[in-house]
Structure formats: C-alpha cells, structure tokens
Design an enzyme around this catalytic site. Structure first.
Site, PDB file in Angstrom:
ATOM      1  N   LYS A  13     -23.021  33.706 -17.973  1.00 26.90           N
ATOM      2  CA  LYS A  13     -24.094  33.180 -18.844  1.00 26.90           C
ATOM      3  C   LYS A  13     -24.430  31.722 -18.500  1.00 26.90           C
ATOM      4  O   LYS A  13     -25.592  31.367 -18.360  1.00 26.90           O
ATOM      5  CB  LYS A  13     -23.680  33.251 -20.333  1.00 26.90           C
ATOM      6  CG  LYS A  13     -23.321  34.644 -20.809  1.00 26.90           C
ATOM      7  CD  LYS A  13     -22.936  34.660 -22.270  1.00 26.90           C
ATOM      8  CE  LYS A  13     -21.686  33.885 -22.606  1.00 26.90           C
ATOM      9  NZ  LYS A  13     -20.434  34.407 -22.022  1.00 26.90           N
ATOM     10  N   ARG A  88     -22.641  34.430 -31.997  1.00 26.62           N
ATOM     11  CA  ARG A  88     -21.540  35.241 -31.497  1.00 26.62           C
ATOM     12  C   ARG A  88     -21.002  36.171 -32.570  1.00 26.62           C
ATOM     13  O   ARG A  88     -20.041  36.904 -32.309  1.00 26.62           O
ATOM     14  CB  ARG A  88     -20.400  34.316 -31.089  1.00 26.62           C
ATOM     15  CG  ARG A  88     -20.185  34.225 -29.606  1.00 26.62           C
ATOM     16  CD  ARG A  88     -19.139  33.159 -29.442  1.00 26.62           C
ATOM     17  NE  ARG A  88     -18.420  33.273 -28.243  1.00 26.62           N
ATOM     18  CZ  ARG A  88     -18.623  32.477 -27.187  1.00 26.62           C
ATOM     19  NH1 ARG A  88     -19.588  31.601 -27.184  1.00 26.62           N
ATOM     20  NH2 ARG A  88     -17.850  32.580 -26.145  1.00 26.62           N
ATOM     21  N   ARG A 122     -12.454  30.422 -12.027  1.00 31.75           N
ATOM     22  CA  ARG A 122     -13.450  29.394 -12.353  1.00 31.75           C
ATOM     23  C   ARG A 122     -12.834  27.993 -12.336  1.00 31.75           C
ATOM     24  O   ARG A 122     -11.730  27.776 -12.819  1.00 31.75           O
ATOM     25  CB  ARG A 122     -14.037  29.665 -13.735  1.00 31.75           C
ATOM     26  CG  ARG A 122     -14.961  28.523 -14.180  1.00 31.75           C
ATOM     27  CD  ARG A 122     -15.800  28.861 -15.356  1.00 31.75           C
ATOM     28  NE  ARG A 122     -15.001  29.243 -16.515  1.00 31.75           N
ATOM     29  CZ  ARG A 122     -15.528  29.714 -17.625  1.00 31.75           C
ATOM     30  NH1 ARG A 122     -16.828  29.898 -17.709  1.00 31.75           N
ATOM     31  NH2 ARG A 122     -14.758  30.043 -18.635  1.00 31.75           N
ATOM     32  N   ARG A 147     -10.291  25.291 -17.172  1.00 33.59           N
ATOM     33  CA  ARG A 147     -10.319  25.244 -18.639  1.00 33.59           C
ATOM     34  C   ARG A 147      -9.027  25.803 -19.212  1.00 33.59           C
ATOM     35  O   ARG A 147      -8.463  26.754 -18.683  1.00 33.59           O
ATOM     36  CB  ARG A 147     -11.510  26.078 -19.159  1.00 33.59           C
ATOM     37  CG  ARG A 147     -12.763  25.263 -19.310  1.00 33.59           C
ATOM     38  CD  ARG A 147     -13.991  26.074 -19.604  1.00 33.59           C
ATOM     39  NE  ARG A 147     -13.858  27.115 -20.616  1.00 33.59           N
ATOM     40  CZ  ARG A 147     -14.882  27.871 -21.016  1.00 33.59           C
ATOM     41  NH1 ARG A 147     -16.083  27.681 -20.507  1.00 33.59           N
ATOM     42  NH2 ARG A 147     -14.713  28.810 -21.920  1.00 33.59           N
ATOM     43  N   ARG A 158      -9.926  36.541 -25.524  1.00 37.07           N
ATOM     44  CA  ARG A 158     -11.379  36.323 -25.609  1.00 37.07           C
ATOM     45  C   ARG A 158     -12.136  37.635 -25.406  1.00 37.07           C
ATOM     46  O   ARG A 158     -13.144  37.874 -26.058  1.00 37.07           O
ATOM     47  CB  ARG A 158     -11.807  35.283 -24.564  1.00 37.07           C
ATOM     48  CG  ARG A 158     -11.446  33.864 -24.982  1.00 37.07           C
ATOM     49  CD  ARG A 158     -11.386  32.929 -23.813  1.00 37.07           C
ATOM     50  NE  ARG A 158     -12.673  32.689 -23.202  1.00 37.07           N
ATOM     51  CZ  ARG A 158     -12.820  32.220 -21.962  1.00 37.07           C
ATOM     52  NH1 ARG A 158     -11.766  31.966 -21.221  1.00 37.07           N
ATOM     53  NH2 ARG A 158     -14.025  32.005 -21.492  1.00 37.07           N
TER      54      ARG A 158
HETATM   55  P1  AP5 Z   1     -19.779  31.300 -16.071  1.00 34.28           P
HETATM   56  O1  AP5 Z   1     -21.236  31.155 -15.780  1.00 34.28           O
HETATM   57  O2  AP5 Z   1     -18.984  30.062 -16.310  1.00 34.28           O
HETATM   58  O3  AP5 Z   1     -19.557  32.392 -17.228  1.00 34.28           O
HETATM   59  P2  AP5 Z   1     -19.893  32.343 -18.791  1.00 34.28           P
HETATM   60  O4  AP5 Z   1     -20.408  33.677 -19.164  1.00 34.28           O
HETATM   61  O5  AP5 Z   1     -20.731  31.145 -19.112  1.00 34.28           O
HETATM   62  O6  AP5 Z   1     -18.417  32.173 -19.320  1.00 34.28           O
HETATM   63  P3  AP5 Z   1     -17.765  31.292 -20.471  1.00 34.28           P
HETATM   64  O7  AP5 Z   1     -16.280  31.446 -20.322  1.00 34.28           O
HETATM   65  O8  AP5 Z   1     -18.269  29.870 -20.436  1.00 34.28           O
HETATM   66  O9  AP5 Z   1     -18.212  31.994 -21.710  1.00 34.28           O
HETATM   67  P4  AP5 Z   1     -17.457  32.047 -23.003  1.00 34.28           P
HETATM   68  O10 AP5 Z   1     -18.485  32.750 -23.764  1.00 34.28           O
HETATM   69  O11 AP5 Z   1     -16.120  32.605 -23.062  1.00 34.28           O
HETATM   70  O12 AP5 Z   1     -17.123  30.491 -23.271  1.00 34.28           O
HETATM   71  P5  AP5 Z   1     -17.831  29.386 -24.139  1.00 34.28           P
HETATM   72  O13 AP5 Z   1     -17.725  28.117 -23.396  1.00 34.28           O
HETATM   73  O14 AP5 Z   1     -19.162  29.821 -24.637  1.00 34.28           O
HETATM   74  O15 AP5 Z   1     -19.140  32.117 -14.831  1.00 34.28           O
HETATM   75  C1  AP5 Z   1     -17.750  32.399 -14.781  1.00 34.28           C
HETATM   76  C2  AP5 Z   1     -17.248  32.265 -13.324  1.00 34.28           C
HETATM   77  O16 AP5 Z   1     -17.842  33.287 -12.525  1.00 34.28           O
HETATM   78  C3  AP5 Z   1     -17.635  30.938 -12.639  1.00 34.28           C
HETATM   79  O17 AP5 Z   1     -16.579  30.528 -11.832  1.00 34.28           O
HETATM   80  C4  AP5 Z   1     -18.869  31.293 -11.780  1.00 34.28           C
HETATM   81  O18 AP5 Z   1     -18.944  30.464 -10.642  1.00 34.28           O
HETATM   82  C5  AP5 Z   1     -18.583  32.745 -11.425  1.00 34.28           C
HETATM   83  N1  AP5 Z   1     -19.787  33.566 -11.329  1.00 34.28           N
HETATM   84  C6  AP5 Z   1     -20.786  33.650 -12.249  1.00 34.28           C
HETATM   85  N2  AP5 Z   1     -21.718  34.547 -11.855  1.00 34.28           N
HETATM   86  C7  AP5 Z   1     -21.283  35.052 -10.658  1.00 34.28           C
HETATM   87  C8  AP5 Z   1     -21.795  36.021  -9.738  1.00 34.28           C
HETATM   88  N3  AP5 Z   1     -22.938  36.693  -9.961  1.00 34.28           N
HETATM   89  N4  AP5 Z   1     -21.095  36.300  -8.638  1.00 34.28           N
HETATM   90  C9  AP5 Z   1     -19.928  35.665  -8.380  1.00 34.28           C
HETATM   91  N5  AP5 Z   1     -19.382  34.737  -9.204  1.00 34.28           N
HETATM   92  C10 AP5 Z   1     -20.056  34.430 -10.330  1.00 34.28           C
HETATM   93  O19 AP5 Z   1     -16.871  29.355 -25.420  1.00 34.28           O
HETATM   94  C11 AP5 Z   1     -15.539  28.891 -25.338  1.00 34.28           C
HETATM   95  C12 AP5 Z   1     -14.887  28.951 -26.699  1.00 34.28           C
HETATM   96  O20 AP5 Z   1     -15.614  28.112 -27.624  1.00 34.28           O
HETATM   97  C13 AP5 Z   1     -14.862  30.330 -27.379  1.00 34.28           C
HETATM   98  O21 AP5 Z   1     -13.773  31.110 -26.958  1.00 34.28           O
HETATM   99  C14 AP5 Z   1     -14.774  29.932 -28.855  1.00 34.28           C
HETATM  100  O22 AP5 Z   1     -13.482  29.530 -29.212  1.00 34.28           O
HETATM  101  C15 AP5 Z   1     -15.681  28.703 -28.921  1.00 34.28           C
HETATM  102  N6  AP5 Z   1     -17.073  29.054 -29.237  1.00 34.28           N
HETATM  103  C16 AP5 Z   1     -18.170  28.848 -28.431  1.00 34.28           C
HETATM  104  N7  AP5 Z   1     -19.282  29.299 -29.032  1.00 34.28           N
HETATM  105  C17 AP5 Z   1     -18.892  29.799 -30.236  1.00 34.28           C
HETATM  106  C18 AP5 Z   1     -19.585  30.443 -31.300  1.00 34.28           C
HETATM  107  N8  AP5 Z   1     -20.913  30.654 -31.262  1.00 34.28           N
HETATM  108  N9  AP5 Z   1     -18.858  30.845 -32.383  1.00 34.28           N
HETATM  109  C19 AP5 Z   1     -17.542  30.626 -32.454  1.00 34.28           C
HETATM  110  N10 AP5 Z   1     -16.810  30.045 -31.473  1.00 34.28           N
HETATM  111  C20 AP5 Z   1     -17.491  29.636 -30.380  1.00 34.28           C
END
Ligand code: AP5
Length: 201
Positions: A13, A88, A122, A147, A158
C-alpha cells in the site's frame, strides 16, 4: 480525488501510495506514519499507541479517529487525498463517512507467502523511502532500519488482526460500489500494479 488504499500489512500500500502522490500531486495520509512519528516524538498519542503497534495490534479506534480527524481539517486535503492504512475497522469507516465520502477504494491482494516475504525483507530509510533487501535493495551509502513490528511474531499477529478486524471493510466498500481489486502478488512488478491502480482512478 479521495482515494483509500486497502489491503493486508505488507501488500504494498505504502509503495503504491507514494507513486500516486508523485503522479497526482495529492497528499498521502498514512496513519502508520503519523503514529510512528507520534511515538518518536513521545507525544500523548505516541505513548498510547506504542504498545499496540509493537505487539501488532490495532491502536484503539478513538485514538486513531482523533488523529485522522485533525489531519483532515488541514487545507491541503481540500482537493483530495490518499488514505493509507485508514480506516481499518468498521467504526473507523463510519467515523470517516460522517466527515467525507471516498471516490475509490483500491484493494491490493497477494498471497500470505508473498506478504511475509515482503515484510520480513522490508527496510526503511530516514527519508521514508521503502526498500526491500532482495526486491529493491538500498544503495550501500543509505542507512536503513527494520521496523519493530516487522519481526516474525508481530507479522503473524498483524495478519491475524487484518483478517479479523479489517477484512470486513472489503464488503463494506463493495456494497458502496467504491471497491476496486488489484492483483499485487509476487508475479506482478510495482510498475504493473501502479498502472493498474491509475487505470481505475
Ligand atoms: P509496503 O509498501 O511497505 O507495504 P504496506 O502495505 O504499506 O505495509 P505496512 O506494513 O506499512 O502496512 P501496515 O498496514 O501493516 O502498517 P501501517 O504502517 O499502516 O511494502 C512492503 C515491502 O514489500 C517493502 O519492502 C516493499 O519494497 C516491498 N514491495 C511492495 N510492493 C512490491 C512488489 N510489487 N514487488 C516486490 N516487492 C514489493 O501500520 C502499522 C501499525 O500502526 C498497525 O499495526 C497498527 O498498530 C497501527 N495503525 C496504523 N493505522 C491504524 C488504524 N487505522 N487503526 C488502528 N491502528 C493503526
């Protein structure tokens, strides 16, 4: 345009959202980034969020709804935005619907195997650039970190939390006619996934 990126942790994402920002010149609103910033700054929100984030749990709805509610008051979102990681849960989606409607919800899909491989490899640079030790290795002179929640136990938690609390949003937004599914599995390049996303906007 008001866009939301939906999908399991690590599906890509943030990677796609950053490209959309560059193409459409619209702000990315990542609740994950906002919460990590709050943790780093030692703010009240950060203190409330840290334990949940490290454990791979969702931060309580009232905290996150408050954070995004404040962000949506800023004038740079008047012409549109890309929500990354919010909403979410159904209560978060309902709180958002009380403020604004979304034009498109892009759901990225990939197998669990792909997701675990992406998360465990990552690495993040100080400027927020997202790398992957195999797929997009950082240049040797760029300092990167892993991270805290990209460790095996938190990744498993997660994914569990995503299925239980976030996956119901798929039907919620399908019913509203906003959902667009995009295949983001390992056979697809970031360029291909990005172009698919642009074609539904
Ligand atoms: P990346 O683009 O980083 O993936 P992502 O989907 O953004 O993953 P996140 O881990 O950031 O999402 P998340 O939803 O768990 O975390 P968030 O920060 O929102 O890609 C991942 C890897 O794959 C990278 O290394 C990239 O290079 C590689 N890649 C990507 N696409 C590729 C492709 N096509 N081919 C090859 N490689 C590829 O949330 C973290 C925490 O915050 C949550 O667990 C929760 O505790 C809290 N939080 C955040 N938002 C909320 C909410 N709304 N409500 C409650 N808690 C929340």
């Amino acid at each position: 345009m008001k866009i939301m990126m939906l999908g399991a942790p690590g599906v890509g994402k943030g990677t796609i959202a950053k490209r959309l920002v560059a193409r459409y010149n619209t702000p990315q609103l990542s609740t994950g980034d906002m919460l990590r910033e709050a943790v780093k700054g030692g703010t009240e929100v950060g203190l409330q969020a840290k334990g949940y984030m490290d454990a791979g749990e969702l931060v309580p709805d009232d905290v996150v709804i408050g954070v995004i509610g404040e962000r949506l008051k800023r004038p740079d979102v008047n012409d549109g935005f890309i929500l990354d990681g919010y909403p979410r849960t159904i209560p978060q989606a309902e709180a958002l619907a009380a403020i604004t409607d979304l034009d498109v919800v892009i759901r990225l899909t990939a197998s669990d195997e792909t997701i675990v491989e992406r998360l465990s490899g990552r690495r993040i640079a100080e400027d927020g650039t997202i790398y992957h030790i195999k797929n997009f290795p950082p240049p040797p002179d760029v300092k990167v970190i892993q991270r805290d929640d990209d460790k095996e136990q938190a990744i498993r938690q997660r994914l569990f939390v995503y299925r239980k609390q976030t996956a119901p949003l798929v039907e919620y937004y399908r019913d509203k006619g906003a959902l667009k599914d995009i295949d983001a599995d390992a056979s697809r390049t970031v360029d291909e996934i990005f172009e698919d996303c642009c074609s539904v906007l």
